[in-house]
Design a protein around this motif. Sequence first.
Motif, PDB file in Angstrom:
ATOM      1  N   ARG A  98       0.820  -1.221   0.000  1.00  9.38           N
ATOM      2  CA  ARG A  98       0.000   0.000   0.000  1.00  9.38           C
ATOM      3  C   ARG A  98       0.854   1.271   0.000  1.00  9.38           C
ATOM      4  N   THR A 113      -5.347   9.996  -0.371  1.00 10.27           N
ATOM      5  CA  THR A 113      -5.452  10.502   0.994  1.00 10.27           C
ATOM      6  C   THR A 113      -4.049  10.704   1.583  1.00 10.27           C
ATOM      7  N   LYS A 138      -3.467   0.391   8.403  1.00 13.44           N
ATOM      8  CA  LYS A 138      -3.584  -0.814   7.559  1.00 13.44           C
ATOM      9  C   LYS A 138      -2.240  -1.519   7.473  1.00 13.44           C
ATOM     10  N   GLY A 146     -10.951  -5.679   3.628  1.00 15.65           N
ATOM     11  CA  GLY A 146     -11.009  -5.012   4.930  1.00 15.65           C
ATOM     12  C   GLY A 146     -10.206  -5.704   6.027  1.00 15.65           C
ATOM     13  N   GLN A 149      -7.043  -4.079   9.037  1.00 14.24           N
ATOM     14  CA  GLN A 149      -7.322  -2.638   9.096  1.00 14.24           C
ATOM     15  C   GLN A 149      -7.962  -2.273  10.426  1.00 14.24           C
ATOM     16  N   GLU A 173      -3.496   6.063   7.275  1.00 10.80           N
ATOM     17  CA  GLU A 173      -4.126   6.937   6.276  1.00 10.80           C
ATOM     18  C   GLU A 173      -5.161   7.823   6.939  1.00 10.80           C
ATOM     19  N   ASN A 174      -5.257   9.021   6.437  1.00 12.36           N
ATOM     20  CA  ASN A 174      -6.326   9.896   6.877  1.00 12.36           C
ATOM     21  C   ASN A 174      -7.667   9.229   6.554  1.00 12.36           C
ATOM     22  N   PHE A 175      -8.633   9.303   7.474  1.00 12.99           N
ATOM     23  CA  PHE A 175      -9.957   8.717   7.210  1.00 12.99           C
ATOM     24  C   PHE A 175     -10.712   9.647   6.265  1.00 12.99           C
ATOM     25  N   PHE A 178     -15.914  10.102   2.675  1.00  7.63           N
ATOM     26  CA  PHE A 178     -16.316  10.075   1.266  1.00  7.63           C
ATOM     27  C   PHE A 178     -17.835  10.071   1.100  1.00  7.63           C
ATOM     28  N   HIS A 204     -19.821  -1.362   0.216  1.00  9.99           N
ATOM     29  CA  HIS A 204     -19.154  -2.394   1.017  1.00  9.99           C
ATOM     30  C   HIS A 204     -19.835  -2.502   2.377  1.00  9.99           C
ATOM     31  N   GLU A 247      -9.592   1.660  -7.301  1.00 11.33           N
ATOM     32  CA  GLU A 247     -10.704   2.017  -6.413  1.00 11.33           C
ATOM     33  C   GLU A 247     -10.504   3.445  -5.911  1.00 11.33           C
ATOM     34  N   ASN A 258      -7.770   5.157  -3.747  1.00 12.08           N
ATOM     35  CA  ASN A 258      -7.520   4.357  -2.541  1.00 12.08           C
ATOM     36  C   ASN A 258      -6.530   3.243  -2.840  1.00 12.08           C
ATOM     37  N   GLU A 259      -6.858   2.402  -3.810  1.00 11.00           N
ATOM     38  CA  GLU A 259      -5.929   1.316  -4.128  1.00 11.00           C
ATOM     39  C   GLU A 259      -6.169   0.803  -5.533  1.00 11.00           C
ATOM     40  N   ILE A 375     -17.710   1.994   6.883  1.00 10.35           N
ATOM     41  CA  ILE A 375     -17.080   0.717   7.255  1.00 10.35           C
ATOM     42  C   ILE A 375     -17.178   0.529   8.759  1.00 10.35           C
TER      43      ILE A 375
END
Length: 377
Positions: A98, A113, A138, A146, A149, A173-175, A178, A204, A247, A258-259, A375
Motif C-alpha cells: 500500500r 489521501t 492498515k 477489509g 485494518q 491513512e487519513n480517514f 467520502f 461495502h 478504487e 484508494n488502491e 465501514i
Amino acid sequence: MTIGILGGGQLGYMLALAGYPLGLHFRFLDPSPEAPVGRIAQRVTAEYADEEALEKFSSGLELVTYEFENVPVRAARCLAKHVPVYPPPSALEAAQDRLHEKNLFQKLKIATTSFAAVNKPTELDVAVNKIGLPAVLKTRRMGYDGKGQWVLRTSDDVAAVRKNLPDAGLILENFVAFERELSILAVRGRSGETAFYPLVENRHRGGILRLSIAPAPKLSKALQEAGEQAAQRILQDLNYVGVLAIEFFECNGELVANEMAPRVHNSGHWSIEGAATSQFENHLRAVLGMPLGSTATPGVSAMLNLIGDVPEASEILAIPDAHLHLYGKSPRPGRKVGHVTLRAANLEELKGKLDELPGFFRRDEFCLPSKPIAISC
Ligand code: AMP
C-alpha cells in the motif's frame, strides 16, 4: 494455445469461461487442492515458492497471467525467465504494498489521501500526529476485503491498537469522509491500445464488496474523464498489459485514489452481461496482443455478491434479465460463493428489479440513489 494462470479462485474461473469461446485452453497453479477452477480446467497444486514446480507449470504455455495479486513477485519473475508474463511483475510489486501504491499515485499526480508509513511501533504516534484522527491503520501487505485494518477515531483507539500492533509494515491513512466509493476498470493491450469501462459505484459492508452499480448513478463526464486519466497514467507508467482496477473515494465531486489491483476485479463482474465485452475477455485479448473489445454499456447493471450462502436459484432466475453465477465453492461465512447480475434499461427499472430480489439480500445495501455505507472494523 494454453494460457497459464496463477491463482485458481473465481476470477480465474471466469477468465477461463471467457476464454473457451476464443479457443483457448487454461492451466492453473494454486497452492490449494480445493481451488474452484479444478472443475473446469487443468489445475496444478503447488506452492508459489516452488521454483521447480513453476518451471514445470510453464512448459508449453503461451503466456502466464494472474488472477490473484498476492502472488509472490519472485514467482512471477521466475516464470518470466521461461514464458511471457502479463501484467508485468513490476505492476504486481507496485500493487502489493500500500505504501508503494500510494507513492506511485503521488508521483503520477493522482489525488490520494494523506498517509504515513509506520515501520515500527514507536512510529505510530509520529504518524498519528502527522495525519490526525480519525485515521485508518492498515497492514502494507496482504490485506484484502477489509482485513488487516483498524479505524482509529480517538486516542483510546490508538492506545488499544498500540498494545496489539502486528509485527508487519503498516501505513496510517487519513480517514476519508467520502460520499461514495467508485472504481474503474481499464485495459491496455500489448500494442499500447487502451479501453475503459464506466466508473462503477460500489457498496461495502464489513470491508467486503456487496453491490456494484454500473455505470455509477449520476456519473458526470468530468468524473469519468478524471478516472480514465488516472488509469491512463498508471497504465503508461507501468507499461501495463491486461486489466487494471482502481478504487476511488468520491469527495466533493473529486476522485481520491484508494488502491489498485493488477487483475480483473470483483467490481467488474457486471461486465459479463452488462458490457459489449467483459473484463475477462478483454484481459485475455490484451495479454494475447489481440484487438480490445468494445466496453460499451447498453443500459445499467447491478452486481450483488453472494456471501457465505446461496439463495434459491429459481427465485433469482424468475427476475427478467437476472444472471446467476456460482463459483463451485462450499458455503462458509464471509466467503464469496457467487454473484448475481441484474440488467435493466435505466436506473428506475433496475430499482424495480432489486425490489424483486428474495429476502436473502439486505435491503439497506441497495437503496438507490447512492447512500454510502460506512465501514465497521
Ligand atoms: P481497502 O482494503 O483499502 O479497499 O479498504 C476496505 C474498505 O475500507 C474501503 O472500501 C473503504 O470502505 C474503507 N476504507 C479504506 N481506507 C479508508 C480511508 N482512508 N478512509 C475511509 N474509509 C476507508
